[in-house]
Design a protein around this motif. Structure first.
Motif, PDB file in Angstrom:
ATOM      1  N   GLY A  58       0.812  -1.215   0.000  1.00 34.87           N
ATOM      2  CA  GLY A  58       0.000   0.000   0.000  1.00 34.87           C
ATOM      3  C   GLY A  58       0.843   1.260   0.000  1.00 34.87           C
ATOM      4  N   THR A  59       1.932   1.259   0.757  1.00 34.36           N
ATOM      5  CA  THR A  59       2.805   2.433   0.787  1.00 34.36           C
ATOM      6  C   THR A  59       3.520   2.615  -0.540  1.00 34.36           C
ATOM      7  N   LEU A  60       3.954   1.530  -1.153  1.00 36.33           N
ATOM      8  CA  LEU A  60       4.581   1.627  -2.480  1.00 36.33           C
ATOM      9  C   LEU A  60       3.618   2.269  -3.471  1.00 36.33           C
ATOM     10  N   ARG A  61       2.377   1.804  -3.482  1.00 36.77           N
ATOM     11  CA  ARG A  61       1.388   2.365  -4.408  1.00 36.77           C
ATOM     12  C   ARG A  61       1.111   3.835  -4.097  1.00 36.77           C
ATOM     13  N   ARG A  62       0.929   4.140  -2.828  1.00 40.74           N
ATOM     14  CA  ARG A  62       0.575   5.502  -2.438  1.00 40.74           C
ATOM     15  C   ARG A  62       1.669   6.488  -2.826  1.00 40.74           C
ATOM     16  N   ARG A  63       2.909   6.117  -2.616  1.00 36.81           N
ATOM     17  CA  ARG A  63       3.990   7.057  -2.898  1.00 36.81           C
ATOM     18  C   ARG A  63       4.233   7.192  -4.407  1.00 36.81           C
ATOM     19  N   TYR A  64       4.119   6.097  -5.148  1.00 41.12           N
ATOM     20  CA  TYR A  64       4.237   6.217  -6.600  1.00 41.12           C
ATOM     21  C   TYR A  64       3.148   7.147  -7.139  1.00 41.12           C
ATOM     22  N   ARG A  65       1.919   6.952  -6.690  1.00 38.42           N
ATOM     23  CA  ARG A  65       0.807   7.765  -7.178  1.00 38.42           C
ATOM     24  C   ARG A  65       0.971   9.225  -6.781  1.00 38.42           C
ATOM     25  N   SER A  79       7.428  10.738 -17.189  1.00 36.40           N
ATOM     26  CA  SER A  79       7.372   9.311 -16.889  1.00 36.40           C
ATOM     27  C   SER A  79       8.258   9.031 -15.683  1.00 36.40           C
ATOM     28  N   VAL A  80       7.861   8.024 -14.885  1.00 38.25           N
ATOM     29  CA  VAL A  80       8.570   7.658 -13.665  1.00 38.25           C
ATOM     30  C   VAL A  80       9.226   6.300 -13.873  1.00 38.25           C
ATOM     31  N   HIS A  81      10.542   6.253 -13.688  1.00 39.62           N
ATOM     32  CA  HIS A  81      11.317   5.032 -13.867  1.00 39.62           C
ATOM     33  C   HIS A  81      11.963   4.693 -12.521  1.00 39.62           C
ATOM     34  N   TYR A  82      11.408   3.706 -11.842  1.00 42.26           N
ATOM     35  CA  TYR A  82      11.846   3.346 -10.495  1.00 42.26           C
ATOM     36  C   TYR A  82      13.300   2.882 -10.502  1.00 42.26           C
ATOM     37  N   ALA A  83      14.111   3.427  -9.601  1.00 42.79           N
ATOM     38  CA  ALA A  83      15.526   3.058  -9.483  1.00 42.79           C
ATOM     39  C   ALA A  83      15.626   1.701  -8.790  1.00 42.79           C
ATOM     40  N   THR A  84      15.821   0.675  -9.579  1.00 40.37           N
ATOM     41  CA  THR A  84      15.777  -0.708  -9.098  1.00 40.37           C
ATOM     42  C   THR A  84      16.814  -0.976  -8.020  1.00 40.37           C
ATOM     43  N   LYS A  85      17.938  -0.263  -8.045  1.00 37.13           N
ATOM     44  CA  LYS A  85      18.992  -0.509  -7.057  1.00 37.13           C
ATOM     45  C   LYS A  85      18.512  -0.288  -5.633  1.00 37.13           C
ATOM     46  N   ALA A  86      17.442   0.485  -5.436  1.00 37.32           N
ATOM     47  CA  ALA A  86      16.952   0.750  -4.084  1.00 37.32           C
ATOM     48  C   ALA A  86      16.361  -0.500  -3.440  1.00 37.32           C
ATOM     49  N   ASN A  87      15.646  -1.298  -4.232  1.00 40.43           N
ATOM     50  CA  ASN A  87      15.035  -2.527  -3.723  1.00 40.43           C
ATOM     51  C   ASN A  87      14.598  -3.327  -4.950  1.00 40.43           C
ATOM     52  N   ARG A 302      14.666   5.613  -3.493  1.00 40.93           N
ATOM     53  CA  ARG A 302      14.459   5.747  -2.041  1.00 40.93           C
ATOM     54  C   ARG A 302      13.111   6.383  -1.717  1.00 40.93           C
ATOM     55  N   TRP A 303      12.735   7.436  -2.484  1.00 40.27           N
ATOM     56  CA  TRP A 303      11.510   8.172  -2.135  1.00 40.27           C
ATOM     57  C   TRP A 303      10.294   7.261  -2.171  1.00 40.27           C
ATOM     58  N   ILE A 304      10.285   6.305  -3.095  1.00 40.09           N
ATOM     59  CA  ILE A 304       9.162   5.377  -3.192  1.00 40.09           C
ATOM     60  C   ILE A 304       9.307   4.237  -2.193  1.00 40.09           C
TER      61      ILE A 304
END
Length: 447
Positions: A58-65, A79-87, A302-304
């Motif tokens: 839920g937190t992942l979804r909320r912060r991405y949105r 466009s948002v490209h999640y930095a995979t190195k974070a997790n 990190r932010w997400i």
């Protein structure tokens, strides 16, 4: 048990209640204790064991949105490209893929992980200063969306490989704007002395050269000035203003620019920092790059993911030293290395509601690894704890499990995803025998 000696805690630390109130995915219940979404964390600790990483879908979804809404609200084509190195856990990637996120990767391993989770290479940016030839070849073969080139030598390598393959490589030039992000020295990436990117003054002639090379389609400019930036958005504004100036120069010279990669770096409040909201970052992008009429890209990690995770641990024992109280946990620096590496601060709270409300006294919270650096906190206000009591390290969803090691022959911790009232183990705990399974003895040492 001897009474702890009076060592004053850091009065600037937020208390347990303030820490939980600032994290919407967590709540403290009078009976269930600390709860993530609708799942008591003590239940996970008992059933799965400790140490264990736990992530909130839920937190992942909320912060991405929230980030996407801020960009859209500013009128940006972003466009948002999640930095995979974070997790890079598959469950985390799958949640974000379902939200429409692209990916930012720095290795073929990460590209394979994101593709397996449902993020196509055509939505993925390949960053990093040391891409191997075989990695570039694989990425081009998969139809990578963008390669961020960081050196003259890398551009030549991409050109040769793409020409050999008979494809056009979509290449953005990563520019180092020489801007101080005012973050930790080990995670700043946009100053002249950092290893990343092309010096600002060298970018224009190199972009022109790149446009003339076979096998390369120059698509724009990329930058990334650092990680965990919390001191406002002035550094972002300064960096993006320099990019806008450069792009106008490119256009005046007749060079093509299709998009701008703004990188990531937006920080989160681990302690009680006043981190800038995504709306402030979107405003900085609009003010500097908005007039160019170009699509923009963001690469948050990190932010997400940071606020979406905790690390659960058990207290092994409470030790009274000559002038300090120590709480020894079963988690260690091999699990969560950020405090040892960056002097990073993480909120640490008990899961039990009684411990949560008890009077707190100063304690050093340490792990069992044979290093003095295996220390999570010094003089932190904590209640008296007993062996087997559970604690949670907050904001551990980014740069936690991905930076873990098996130092001291300690198996990797389990990982769990919580989604509403459900939870599942999404990476089983490594077993001690697994540490030996892939080792081989040469013939002359075999028994």
């Amino acid at each position: 048990m001897a009474a702890p000696l009076p060592v004053a805690p850091d009065s600037a630390d937020p208390n347990f209640a303030d820490l939980i109130a600032a994290r919407p995915g967590l709540s403290m219940h009078a009976q269930d204790g600390l709860v993530m979404e609708e799942v008591p964390l003590s239940r996970i600790a008992r059933e799965v064991g400790t140490p264990t990483w736990v992530y909130s879908a839920g937190t992942l979804r909320r912060r991405y949105r929230a980030l996407k809404a801020a960009l859209d609200g500013a009128g940006l084509n972003a466009s948002v490209h999640y930095a995979t190195k974070a997790n890079d856990n598959q469950a985390v990637l799958r949640v974000l893929a379902a939200e429409g996120a692209g990916a930012d990767i720095v290795s073929v391993g990460e590209l394979r992980a994101t593709m397996a989770a449902g993020i196509a290479a055509s939505r993925t940016v390949f960053s990093g200063v040391g891409k191997k030839a075989e990695e570039i070849r694989f990425a081009l073969g998969q139809g990578i969306f963008q390669i961020n080139a960081e050196s003259v030598e890398e551009i030549a390598m991409i050109s040769a490989i793409a020409a050999e393959m008979g494809v056009l490589a979509p290449v953005a030039l990563r520019v180092n704007p020489d801007v101080d992000a005012k973050t930790h020295a080990k995670i700043t990436t946009g100053k002249a002395e950092n290893k990343f990117g092309i010096a600002f003054e060298d970018a224009a002639p190199l972009y022109a050269r790149m446009a003339a090379l076979p096998g390369i389609r120059p698509i724009g400019i990329a930058t990334h000035i650092g990680s965990q930036i919390t001191e406002g958005v002035a550094a972002f504004h300064a960096a993006y203003a320099r990019l806008a100036e450069m792009i106008r120069g490119f256009r005046a010279s007749g060079l093509p620019v299709e998009r701008v990669d703004c990188g990531g770096g937006l920080g989160i409040p681990y302690r009680d920092e006043v981190a800038p909201p995504p709306e402030a970052l979107a405003g900085a992008i609009k003010a500097t790059l908005g007039g160019l009429g170009l699509p923009v890209m963001l690469e948050p990690g990190r932010w997400i993911a940071g606020p979406a995770g905790v690390l659960l641990a058990s207290i092994v024992l409470q030790k009274q030293g000559s002038n300090r109280r120590f709480l020894v946990a079963d988690a260690a620096m091999n699990d969560l290395i950020r405090p040892a590496m960056y002097e990073a601060w993480h909120g640490i709270v008990p899961l039990d509601p009684v411990r949560f409300a008890d009077d707190a006294m100063p304690a050093d919270i340490v792990g069992p690894v044979c290093e003095s650096g295996d220390t999570f906190a010094r003089g932190r206000a904590m209640p008296l704890m007993a062996p087997g009591d559970f604690i949670a390290f907050l904001d551990a969803g980014a740069y936690g499990a991905v930076m873990s090691s098996t130092y001291n022959a300690r198996p990797l911790a389990a990982e769990v995803l919580v989604d509403g009232n459900r939870f599942a183990v999404v990476r089983p705990r490594q077993m001690p025998e697994d540490l030996l399974a892939h080792q081989r003895l040469p013939d002359w040492l075999a028994p």
